[in-house]
Design a protein around this motif. Structure first.
Motif, PDB file in Angstrom:
ATOM      1  N   SER A 141       0.818  -1.206   0.000  1.00  0.00           N
ATOM      2  CA  SER A 141       0.000   0.000   0.000  1.00  0.00           C
ATOM      3  C   SER A 141       0.857   1.264   0.000  1.00  0.00           C
ATOM      4  O   SER A 141       1.951   1.298   0.569  1.00  0.00           O
ATOM      5  N   SER A 165      -9.327   1.086   5.229  1.00  0.00           N
ATOM      6  CA  SER A 165     -10.290   1.253   4.135  1.00  0.00           C
ATOM      7  C   SER A 165      -9.628   1.841   2.899  1.00  0.00           C
ATOM      8  O   SER A 165      -9.873   1.394   1.766  1.00  0.00           O
ATOM      9  N   LYS A 168      -7.351  -0.935   1.398  1.00  0.00           N
ATOM     10  CA  LYS A 168      -8.094  -2.018   0.759  1.00  0.00           C
ATOM     11  C   LYS A 168      -8.652  -1.571  -0.592  1.00  0.00           C
ATOM     12  O   LYS A 168      -8.520  -2.285  -1.598  1.00  0.00           O
ATOM     13  N   THR A 169      -9.253  -0.393  -0.628  1.00  0.00           N
ATOM     14  CA  THR A 169      -9.834   0.093  -1.881  1.00  0.00           C
ATOM     15  C   THR A 169      -8.748   0.358  -2.921  1.00  0.00           C
ATOM     16  O   THR A 169      -8.912   0.026  -4.106  1.00  0.00           O
ATOM     17  N   GLU A 170      -7.641   0.934  -2.500  1.00  0.00           N
ATOM     18  CA  GLU A 170      -6.513   1.157  -3.415  1.00  0.00           C
ATOM     19  C   GLU A 170      -6.062  -0.170  -4.022  1.00  0.00           C
ATOM     20  O   GLU A 170      -5.802  -0.257  -5.232  1.00  0.00           O
ATOM     21  N   VAL A 172      -7.802  -3.107  -4.306  1.00  0.00           N
ATOM     22  CA  VAL A 172      -8.808  -3.714  -5.184  1.00  0.00           C
ATOM     23  C   VAL A 172      -8.939  -2.950  -6.496  1.00  0.00           C
ATOM     24  O   VAL A 172      -9.019  -3.543  -7.582  1.00  0.00           O
ATOM     25  N   GLU A 173      -8.916  -1.623  -6.410  1.00  0.00           N
ATOM     26  CA  GLU A 173      -9.087  -0.825  -7.634  1.00  0.00           C
ATOM     27  C   GLU A 173      -7.856  -0.865  -8.540  1.00  0.00           C
ATOM     28  O   GLU A 173      -7.934  -0.441  -9.690  1.00  0.00           O
ATOM     29  N   SER A 192      -4.861  -5.117   5.595  1.00  0.00           N
ATOM     30  CA  SER A 192      -5.889  -4.125   5.924  1.00  0.00           C
ATOM     31  C   SER A 192      -6.674  -4.492   7.175  1.00  0.00           C
ATOM     32  O   SER A 192      -7.160  -3.616   7.883  1.00  0.00           O
TER      33      SER A 192
END
Length: 304
Positions: A141, A165, A168-170, A172-173, A192
């Motif tokens: 990350s 959060s 995790k979004t970074e 997945v995207e 995460s």
């Protein structure tokens, strides 16, 4: 679609889940002044009239300690009794997850922990595999794990999870399943919402508490199991490059259980994972109450 258990504990009583609602002015909603726990339960495969909870006592102790960080006196034995009653009222028929939560329930706007009302609720949700048991891909990350001198990381403080959060979004995207966070010193901290382990030359290596990790209960279980199985264990700082050349990498957590990591960035980990699989099989047997050596970790809740 989330399948919530029908009954929740809210404001000192059991109510239908749909009626357990807070105000939009709730203090904790605005300032992250809450702390939560999470524990898994399953119907006993050998006895349909009871539910099995994994390490209920440790989960309640940790939540009580987290509450103390919020200046809230909530004894572990009280949490434990409420959770037992919660399970008996819901009588879940499948694998599930319990979320107890302590929080500042006042409607004031000043960020503080003194002279403010606190409260406690519990709800549950049906939950199978949180991450793929076949393995996940991870990216390093760009977000950094907080330091204990800025936020009390010995508790599961809700406000801290903004970093999780974002990470995790970074991940997945950008095409990955999960994120690995480094700490402020540039050492590996955790994922995460999971602790991380590597295997090198037959040894299990994992970041210690001084690396700003959460004191994970599944992590503690893995370390105890490894020692009992005669697998050497080392808790020490872990460098990023070690992740990329490790023989095995896996994550641990209440929701994730033991999940192998099959790729980190553009590096693929070996497909043979003998130590990860041995630990995962052992932990599964324990949670299903099939291992008499660890029966003290399993809490049967009768439904009669």
């Amino acid at each position: 679609m989330h399948n919530f258990l029908p009954t929740a504990y809210f404001e000192h009583q059991f109510v239908p889940f749909k009626e357990a609602n807070i105000s939009i002015a709730t203090h904790a909603l605005h300032y992250g002044t809450g702390a939560f726990g999470g524990m898994r339960g399953i119907p006993d495969p050998q006895n349909p009239n009871q539910i099995l909870l994994f390490r209920l006592d440790r989960h309640c102790q940790r939540l009580s300690q987290s509450a103390r960080l919020l200046h809230f006196d909530l004894p572990a034995d009280k949490i434990e009794q409420i959770i037992k009653d919660f399970v008996q009222k819901n009588r879940p028929q499948t694998s599930f997850y319990i979320r107890p939560f302590v929080y500042t329930s006042d409607l004031g706007i000043a960020p503080r922990l003194h002279n403010i009302e606190k409260n406690f609720f519990v709800y549950g949700i049906e939950l199978g595999d949180y991450l793929s048991p076949d393995g996940v891909s991870c990216r390093i990350s760009s977000w950094c794990r907080q330091a204990d001198h800025s936020l009390p990381l010995r508790g599961k403080i809700s406000g801290a999870y903004i970093t999780s959060s974002l990470a995790k979004t970074e991940a997945v995207e950008s095409g990955f399943d999960e994120a690995i966070l480094m700490n402020a010193q540039g050492k590996v901290s955790e994922a995460s919402g999971m602790n991380i382990f590597i295997v090198r030359h037959g040894k299990i290596i994992t970041p210690g508490f001084e690396q700003d990790i959460l004191e994970g209960i599944t992590r503690d279980s893995v370390l105890q199991l490894a020692r009992d199985l005669g697998i050497p264990v080392v808790e020490r700082p872990v460098d990023k490059s070690e992740l990329l050349i490790a023989d095995e990498v896996f994550l641990s957590g209440t929701a994730a259980k033991i999940t192998p990591v099959k790729r980190i960035e553009n590096y693929t980990t070996p497909s043979e994972r003998p130590i990860t699989e041995k630990l995962r099989d052992k932990l599964t047997a324990i949670t299903e109450n099939r291992d008499s050596q660890y029966q003290q970790w399993v809490f049967p809740i009768p439904l009669n």
